[in-house]
Design an enzyme around this catalytic site. Structure first.
Site, PDB file in Angstrom:
ATOM      1  N   LYS A  18       0.825  -1.219   0.000  1.00 39.90           N
ATOM      2  CA  LYS A  18       0.000   0.000   0.000  1.00 39.90           C
ATOM      3  C   LYS A  18       0.856   1.265   0.000  1.00 39.90           C
ATOM      4  O   LYS A  18       0.627   2.175  -0.774  1.00 39.90           O
ATOM      5  CB  LYS A  18      -0.922   0.045   1.235  1.00 39.90           C
ATOM      6  CG  LYS A  18      -1.903  -1.099   1.333  1.00 39.90           C
ATOM      7  CD  LYS A  18      -2.883  -0.891   2.491  1.00 39.90           C
ATOM      8  CE  LYS A  18      -2.224  -0.875   3.865  1.00 39.90           C
ATOM      9  NZ  LYS A  18      -1.660  -2.159   4.294  1.00 39.90           N
ATOM     10  N   ARG A  90      -9.323   2.127   9.061  1.00 41.21           N
ATOM     11  CA  ARG A  90      -9.014   0.743   9.429  1.00 41.21           C
ATOM     12  C   ARG A  90     -10.145   0.112  10.238  1.00 41.21           C
ATOM     13  O   ARG A  90     -10.065  -1.070  10.559  1.00 41.21           O
ATOM     14  CB  ARG A  90      -7.731   0.718  10.245  1.00 41.21           C
ATOM     15  CG  ARG A  90      -6.478   0.366   9.440  1.00 41.21           C
ATOM     16  CD  ARG A  90      -5.330   0.383  10.397  1.00 41.21           C
ATOM     17  NE  ARG A  90      -4.179  -0.368  10.050  1.00 41.21           N
ATOM     18  CZ  ARG A  90      -3.087   0.124   9.464  1.00 41.21           C
ATOM     19  NH1 ARG A  90      -3.074   1.363   9.032  1.00 41.21           N
ATOM     20  NH2 ARG A  90      -2.035  -0.625   9.300  1.00 41.21           N
ATOM     21  N   ARG A 129      11.357  -6.386   4.211  1.00 38.51           N
ATOM     22  CA  ARG A 129      11.073  -4.945   4.123  1.00 38.51           C
ATOM     23  C   ARG A 129      12.066  -4.151   4.955  1.00 38.51           C
ATOM     24  O   ARG A 129      12.383  -4.503   6.073  1.00 38.51           O
ATOM     25  CB  ARG A 129       9.648  -4.676   4.620  1.00 38.51           C
ATOM     26  CG  ARG A 129       9.334  -3.188   4.790  1.00 38.51           C
ATOM     27  CD  ARG A 129       7.895  -2.873   4.588  1.00 38.51           C
ATOM     28  NE  ARG A 129       7.090  -3.190   5.757  1.00 38.51           N
ATOM     29  CZ  ARG A 129       5.757  -3.063   5.784  1.00 38.51           C
ATOM     30  NH1 ARG A 129       5.114  -2.647   4.714  1.00 38.51           N
ATOM     31  NH2 ARG A 129       5.090  -3.371   6.860  1.00 38.51           N
ATOM     32  N   ARG A 162      11.310  -2.115  10.506  1.00 36.03           N
ATOM     33  CA  ARG A 162      10.316  -1.587  11.439  1.00 36.03           C
ATOM     34  C   ARG A 162      10.201  -2.530  12.623  1.00 36.03           C
ATOM     35  O   ARG A 162      10.193  -3.736  12.451  1.00 36.03           O
ATOM     36  CB  ARG A 162       8.946  -1.483  10.747  1.00 36.03           C
ATOM     37  CG  ARG A 162       8.764  -0.218   9.965  1.00 36.03           C
ATOM     38  CD  ARG A 162       7.530  -0.252   9.113  1.00 36.03           C
ATOM     39  NE  ARG A 162       6.301  -0.591   9.828  1.00 36.03           N
ATOM     40  CZ  ARG A 162       5.086  -0.520   9.276  1.00 36.03           C
ATOM     41  NH1 ARG A 162       4.952  -0.112   8.022  1.00 36.03           N
ATOM     42  NH2 ARG A 162       4.021  -0.852   9.961  1.00 36.03           N
ATOM     43  N   ARG A 173      -0.837  -8.262  13.556  1.00 34.17           N
ATOM     44  CA  ARG A 173      -1.355  -7.232  12.652  1.00 34.17           C
ATOM     45  C   ARG A 173      -2.291  -7.855  11.607  1.00 34.17           C
ATOM     46  O   ARG A 173      -3.299  -7.260  11.240  1.00 34.17           O
ATOM     47  CB  ARG A 173      -0.196  -6.486  11.982  1.00 34.17           C
ATOM     48  CG  ARG A 173       0.512  -5.540  12.964  1.00 34.17           C
ATOM     49  CD  ARG A 173       1.868  -5.096  12.478  1.00 34.17           C
ATOM     50  NE  ARG A 173       1.818  -4.329  11.253  1.00 34.17           N
ATOM     51  CZ  ARG A 173       2.819  -4.221  10.394  1.00 34.17           C
ATOM     52  NH1 ARG A 173       3.962  -4.834  10.638  1.00 34.17           N
ATOM     53  NH2 ARG A 173       2.696  -3.491   9.319  1.00 34.17           N
TER      54      ARG A 173
HETATM   55  P1  AMP Z   1       1.037   0.985   8.887  1.00 34.41           P
HETATM   56  O1  AMP Z   1       2.291   1.710   8.580  1.00 34.41           O
HETATM   57  O2  AMP Z   1      -0.125   1.458   8.060  1.00 34.41           O
HETATM   58  O3  AMP Z   1       1.192  -0.514   8.859  1.00 34.41           O
HETATM   59  O4  AMP Z   1       0.652   1.371  10.394  1.00 34.41           O
HETATM   60  C1  AMP Z   1       1.499   1.038  11.469  1.00 34.41           C
HETATM   61  C2  AMP Z   1       0.733   1.006  12.785  1.00 34.41           C
HETATM   62  O5  AMP Z   1       0.193   2.314  13.059  1.00 34.41           O
HETATM   63  C3  AMP Z   1      -0.485   0.083  12.812  1.00 34.41           C
HETATM   64  O6  AMP Z   1      -0.135  -1.247  13.109  1.00 34.41           O
HETATM   65  C4  AMP Z   1      -1.320   0.734  13.915  1.00 34.41           C
HETATM   66  O7  AMP Z   1      -0.805   0.445  15.201  1.00 34.41           O
HETATM   67  C5  AMP Z   1      -1.094   2.213  13.660  1.00 34.41           C
HETATM   68  N1  AMP Z   1      -2.090   2.762  12.705  1.00 34.41           N
HETATM   69  C6  AMP Z   1      -1.865   3.281  11.464  1.00 34.41           C
HETATM   70  N2  AMP Z   1      -3.005   3.696  10.896  1.00 34.41           N
HETATM   71  C7  AMP Z   1      -3.996   3.428  11.780  1.00 34.41           C
HETATM   72  C8  AMP Z   1      -5.418   3.610  11.785  1.00 34.41           C
HETATM   73  N3  AMP Z   1      -6.062   4.147  10.731  1.00 34.41           N
HETATM   74  N4  AMP Z   1      -6.105   3.225  12.897  1.00 34.41           N
HETATM   75  C9  AMP Z   1      -5.479   2.703  13.964  1.00 34.41           C
HETATM   76  N5  AMP Z   1      -4.160   2.500  14.029  1.00 34.41           N
HETATM   77  C10 AMP Z   1      -3.408   2.854  12.961  1.00 34.41           C
END
Ligand code: AMP
Length: 214
Positions: A18, A90, A129, A162, A173
């Protein structure tokens, strides 16, 4: 209602590409990309109030509470009328709040791109990654490697993994995705907004599928 423009959501499990595709599309269309994950990681890095609140959820692979996220997206969208969302919404609550917020501005979501990658592939992809801790550019050591060994092409920083990309956290996740985020597919499908994008292959191959789908 504003008919023109692009207000695009990227949906899909962690590691589906994404972030990479949203970045490419943002440059291609010349519109802003909003990645809630990037915003939160930066806040954690800078030790802000938001970062302090979000850190423990992120490290466990849990979702940051809706009220925090809804405030954050409202601020990030600001007065933009065209944008790409990576990592938001989400939950159903977030999706409904986003609708409310847009309809107050006579706007609506134009496309939902659902990135499709099998679970087995996700775990292998995420283990390869790497991310630039400074500019957040995402690499994959196999599919999308940096030009020089584990160093960011753009700013020369040493790439890192990460913290939440460890196998254990990734499994959580994925569980959270299936439980809380996957139901959004149905929410947008009834409006005919969802386009399924096959997420396997090189970033260029996937991007071609996206531009064709739009
Ligand atoms: P990502 O980089 O999109 O995988 O986001 C990393 C982490 O940030 C996720 O595992 C959540 O803990 C938090 N996070 C990001 N976007 C959201 C969202 N829209 N709602 C809740 N938590 C979020």
């Amino acid at each position: 209602m504003e008919r023109n423009g692009y207000r695009i959501i990227f949906l899909g499990p962690p590691g589906a590409g994404k972030g990479t595709q949203a970045e490419k599309l943002s440059r291609y269309l010349g519109i802003k990309k909003i990645s809630t994950g990037d915003i939160l990681r930066e806040a954690v890095h800078n030790g802000t109030d938001l970062g302090k609140k979000a850190k423990e959820y992120m490290e466990k692979g849990e979702l940051v509470p809706d009220d925090i996220m809804i405030g954050l997206i409202e601020e990030a969208i600001g007065s933009e009328r065209n944008f790409i969302l990576d990592g938001f919404p989400r939950t159903l609550k977030q999706a409904e709040s986003l609708d409310d917020m847009l309809s107050r501005k006579n706007l609506y979501i134009t496309h939902v791109l659902l990135m499709n990658v099998p679970d087995e592939e996700i775990i292998t992809r995420i283990s390869k990654r790497r991310i630039c801790p400074k500019c957040q550019t995402v690499y994959n050591l196999v599919y999308n490697p940096p030009k020089n060994d584990e160093v960011c092409d753009r700013c020369g920083e040493k790439l890192v993994q990460r913290k939440d990309d460890s196998e254990e956290v990734v499994k959580n996740r994925l569980r959270v995705y299936k439980e809380s985020t996957q139901p959004l597919v149905g929410f947008y499908e009834v409006r005919g907004l969802v386009k399924v994008i096959e997420g396997s292959g090189t970033p260029e191959e996937v991007f071609k599928r996206i531009t064709e789908a739009l």
